[in-house]
Design a protein around this motif. Sequence first.
Motif, short mmCIF file in Angstrom:
data_model
loop_
_atom_site.label_atom_id
_atom_site.label_comp_id
_atom_site.label_asym_id
_atom_site.label_seq_id
_atom_site.Cartn_x
_atom_site.Cartn_y
_atom_site.Cartn_z
N ALA A 59 45.32 134.53 115.03
CA ALA A 59 45.07 133.10 114.84
C ALA A 59 43.56 132.84 114.76
O ALA A 59 43.09 132.06 113.93
CB ALA A 59 45.67 132.31 115.99
N ASP A 60 42.80 133.51 115.62
CA ASP A 60 41.34 133.39 115.60
C ASP A 60 40.78 133.79 114.25
O ASP A 60 39.91 133.12 113.69
CB ASP A 60 40.72 134.31 116.67
N GLY A 61 41.31 134.93 113.75
CA GLY A 61 40.86 135.44 112.44
C GLY A 61 41.11 134.42 111.34
O GLY A 61 40.24 134.14 110.51
N LEU A 62 42.31 133.82 111.37
CA LEU A 62 42.65 132.82 110.35
C LEU A 62 41.75 131.58 110.48
O LEU A 62 41.32 131.01 109.47
CB LEU A 62 44.12 132.40 110.49
N ALA A 63 41.48 131.20 111.74
CA ALA A 63 40.63 130.02 111.95
C ALA A 63 39.23 130.28 111.42
O ALA A 63 38.62 129.42 110.78
CB ALA A 63 40.57 129.68 113.45
N ARG A 64 38.73 131.49 111.66
CA ARG A 64 37.38 131.84 111.18
C ARG A 64 37.35 131.81 109.66
O ARG A 64 36.45 131.24 109.05
CB ARG A 64 37.01 133.24 111.67
N GLU A 65 38.39 132.41 109.07
CA GLU A 65 38.49 132.46 107.61
C GLU A 65 38.53 131.04 107.04
O GLU A 65 37.86 130.72 106.06
CB GLU A 65 39.79 133.19 107.27
N GLY A 66 39.32 130.17 107.71
CA GLY A 66 39.44 128.78 107.24
C GLY A 66 38.14 128.03 107.33
O GLY A 66 37.78 127.26 106.43
N ALA A 67 37.39 128.27 108.43
CA ALA A 67 36.14 127.54 108.64
C ALA A 67 35.11 127.88 107.56
O ALA A 67 34.20 127.10 107.30
CB ALA A 67 35.58 127.85 110.03
N LEU A 68 35.25 129.05 106.95
CA LEU A 68 34.28 129.48 105.94
C LEU A 68 34.63 129.00 104.54
O LEU A 68 33.86 129.17 103.61
CB LEU A 68 34.16 131.02 105.95
N LYS A 69 35.82 128.41 104.39
CA LYS A 69 36.21 127.96 103.05
C LYS A 69 35.37 126.77 102.62
O LYS A 69 35.14 125.86 103.41
CB LYS A 69 37.70 127.56 103.05
N PRO A 70 34.93 126.77 101.36
CA PRO A 70 34.11 125.65 100.91
C PRO A 70 34.89 124.33 100.84
O PRO A 70 34.36 123.27 101.06
CB PRO A 70 33.64 126.08 99.51
N LEU A 71 36.18 124.44 100.52
CA LEU A 71 37.01 123.23 100.44
C LEU A 71 38.25 123.43 101.30
O LEU A 71 38.78 124.54 101.41
CB LEU A 71 37.46 122.99 98.99
N PRO A 72 38.71 122.36 101.95
CA PRO A 72 39.91 122.52 102.79
C PRO A 72 41.15 122.78 101.94
O PRO A 72 41.25 122.29 100.80
CB PRO A 72 40.02 121.18 103.52
N ASP A 73 42.09 123.56 102.47
CA ASP A 73 43.36 123.79 101.77
C ASP A 73 44.18 122.50 101.79
O ASP A 73 43.99 121.65 102.66
CB ASP A 73 44.19 124.86 102.51
N THR A 74 45.08 122.37 100.82
CA THR A 74 45.99 121.23 100.86
C THR A 74 47.23 121.67 101.62
O THR A 74 47.93 122.59 101.21
CB THR A 74 46.39 120.83 99.43
N LEU A 75 47.46 121.06 102.76
CA LEU A 75 48.60 121.44 103.58
C LEU A 75 49.74 120.46 103.36
O LEU A 75 49.51 119.26 103.17
CB LEU A 75 48.22 121.40 105.07
N ASP A 76 50.95 120.98 103.39
CA ASP A 76 52.10 120.09 103.28
C ASP A 76 52.45 119.59 104.69
O ASP A 76 53.04 120.31 105.48
CB ASP A 76 53.29 120.83 102.66
N LEU A 77 52.02 118.37 104.99
CA LEU A 77 52.29 117.81 106.33
C LEU A 77 53.34 116.71 106.25
O LEU A 77 53.45 115.89 107.15
CB LEU A 77 50.99 117.25 106.92
N SER A 78 54.10 116.72 105.14
CA SER A 78 55.07 115.64 104.98
C SER A 78 56.23 115.82 105.96
O SER A 78 56.63 116.95 106.29
CB SER A 78 55.60 115.62 103.55
N VAL A 79 56.74 114.71 106.43
CA VAL A 79 57.87 114.71 107.36
C VAL A 79 58.94 113.81 106.76
O VAL A 79 58.66 112.66 106.43
CB VAL A 79 57.44 114.16 108.74
N PRO A 80 60.18 114.32 106.59
CA PRO A 80 61.24 113.48 106.01
C PRO A 80 61.45 112.22 106.86
O PRO A 80 61.29 112.25 108.08
CB PRO A 80 62.48 114.37 106.05
N ASN A 81 61.87 111.14 106.20
CA ASN A 81 62.01 109.86 106.89
C ASN A 81 62.92 109.89 108.10
O ASN A 81 62.65 109.24 109.10
CB ASN A 81 62.52 108.81 105.89
N ASN A 82 64.01 110.69 107.99
CA ASN A 82 64.94 110.70 109.12
C ASN A 82 64.40 111.48 110.33
O ASN A 82 65.03 111.56 111.36
CB ASN A 82 66.33 111.23 108.70
#
Length: 258
Positions: A59-82
Amino acid sequence: MYVIEGLTVHLGRWEDRGWIGVENSRFFKAAAYRLRYRSAITTFEWVKGHNGDPGNEAADGLAREGALKPLPDTLDLSVPNNFTLHGVKLSALTQQIAYQAIRNTKAEKHPPRSSASNNLARIQAGLVEQIEHPETTAQIWLQCQNTNLRPLVRQFLYKAIQHAYRIGDFWTPIAGYEERAVCPFCKDSADNLDHILLECEAPAREVIWLLAADLWPDAYGPCQTSPTTGATPRAPPPPPMMTSLPAPTRGHPAYSRF
Ligand SMILES: [Zn+2]
């Protein structure tokens, strides 16, 4: 621990208040949905960080990798209405929550000025350069309101970031006042905070930095207040006063000096 407690202890209360004023609510909502969607029971176990646990290290490795990205990834944070609870539970509604909701709605209508976003990005770059610590914009705003700073200093930081001083290009579109956009001392230079603090040939600039050095708390080490005259750094760091603010905590002797 923050995430585990959020999902196991605070979730119900956060949903009751309609997620108003809850930080990172988008992520908690999405995580809660995924947990509820599973039919099996999920258990969490807290592990000490940086202790060789393979999951934690990954998880640390992924966080480090993410912090170095020039642009944030687009995450699917959608939650169905129900799977979403809308609104605030009436019995949980307080004046404070209602007020916060109004403020949030207003903030959505008035996104931050682009000049403020630029200045915040420069401050973040300056922080990384000077103390190798990227800071969130929320944290920078919070530090500007630090009550250990005198109101005038707080006001200066706020207005400087918001580009709210009536200097430089503020005057360009105002008929009859266009000449105020240019530094009266250097004549051919645009007058703006960068110029006034870092480049201007006027003797007053020296005085500003002498005063800044005088204000500088000993606890931060030697004051670095000698920007090169005339040079235009590509991304000039903010005044050291700002870059080092987050370091000491409340009660630190350095605070009494401001
Ligand atoms: Zn000048």
